[in-house]
Design a protein around this motif. Structure first.
Motif, short mmCIF file in Angstrom:
data_model
loop_
_atom_site.label_atom_id
_atom_site.label_comp_id
_atom_site.label_asym_id
_atom_site.label_seq_id
_atom_site.Cartn_x
_atom_site.Cartn_y
_atom_site.Cartn_z
N GLY A 184 10.73 -7.36 -21.21
CA GLY A 184 9.66 -6.65 -21.90
C GLY A 184 8.35 -7.40 -21.99
N ILE A 185 8.18 -8.44 -21.21
CA ILE A 185 6.96 -9.24 -21.29
C ILE A 185 5.83 -8.54 -20.53
N THR A 186 4.69 -8.41 -21.20
CA THR A 186 3.49 -7.84 -20.60
C THR A 186 2.37 -8.88 -20.68
N PRO A 187 1.30 -8.70 -19.91
CA PRO A 187 0.19 -9.65 -20.01
C PRO A 187 -0.35 -9.78 -21.44
N ASP A 188 -0.39 -8.69 -22.17
CA ASP A 188 -0.92 -8.72 -23.54
C ASP A 188 -0.02 -9.50 -24.49
N ARG A 189 1.24 -9.66 -24.15
CA ARG A 189 2.16 -10.39 -25.02
C ARG A 189 2.18 -11.89 -24.72
N LEU A 190 1.55 -12.30 -23.64
CA LEU A 190 1.59 -13.71 -23.27
C LEU A 190 1.02 -14.64 -24.34
N PRO A 191 -0.09 -14.29 -24.99
CA PRO A 191 -0.65 -15.22 -25.97
C PRO A 191 0.33 -15.65 -27.06
N GLU A 192 1.21 -14.75 -27.51
CA GLU A 192 2.13 -15.15 -28.57
C GLU A 192 3.30 -15.97 -28.05
N LEU A 193 3.43 -16.07 -26.73
CA LEU A 193 4.46 -16.94 -26.15
C LEU A 193 3.90 -18.33 -25.80
#
Length: 205
Positions: free
Chosen positions: A156-165
């Protein structure tokens, strides 16, 4: 942060070759995860990719150690129920092996059994795992603290979720449907690649 593209067993060999060639410049590794294809089809796929310029070092064969050996690929990725990487390297010392895990306990066992890294998932809710609860960021943080080997996350990883990872001590992210079911796989791979470059930590290195 590494970017791993994982094939999703939904394309023909010829179409898969086109898509892998398209995304290869944007990713660090490409996992050949084609469970429905025969050994002959997989060997043909890998040989064709190599002949058309896809770097051998970027290819990882999922589960099919026989295919890796026949095509001289040195990286394999094993499901959690497979034999141990330690036993594998006793027979084939040149192979590098990672393992898929779904809990801290499985990850610790994989590390003990000689895995060089683990892929942990699924982090977020994903259509690939319908009805299954996401494991979440907190568990990823606990996992990275519990292991001494690198951790790659998937699901479920999207570009928009990268910052929180990016604040977690991760080796990388793995993306399957997010790239290979997209109408423009290279454009999607570029979006992931660009977003990870915005990581201020990596810019400082």
């Amino acid at each position: 942060m590494e970017l791993h593209a994982v094939t999703n067993d939904s394309l023909s060999v010829s179409e898969l070759i086109k898509q892998i060639k398209a995304v290869e410049p944007e990713v660090d590794f490409i996992h050949i995860r084609e469970r429905s294809k025969t050994a002959s089809e997989l060997v043909h796929l890998v040989k064709q990719l190599l002949a058309e310029g896809v770097p051998k070092e970027k290819l990882i064969i999922n589960d099919r150690v026989d295919v890796a050996l026949l095509t001289n690929i040195h990286r394999v990725h094993l499901p959690g129920h497979s034999f141990s990487p330690k036993e594998l390297r006793q027979k084939f010392p040149h192979l590098h092996a990672g393992v898929s895990v779904h809990s801290i306990e499985e990850a610790k066992a994989a590390e003990k059994n000689g895995a060089e890294y683990v892929i942990f998932g699924h982090v977020y809710a994903t259509a690939c795992k319908p009805g299954r609860k996401a494991r979440g960021i907190k568990l990823v943080e606990e996992l990275t603290s519990a292991l001494s080997i690198p951790v790659v996350v998937i699901g479920g990883i999207t570009p928009d979720r990268l910052p929180e990872l990016m604040h977690i001590d991760l080796k990388g992210i793995a993306v399957m449907s997010g790239i290979f079911t997209h109408p423009q796989p290279r454009k999607m791979a570029q979006a992931f690649s660009q977003k990870r470059k915005e990581n201020p930590y990596e810019q400082a290195l």
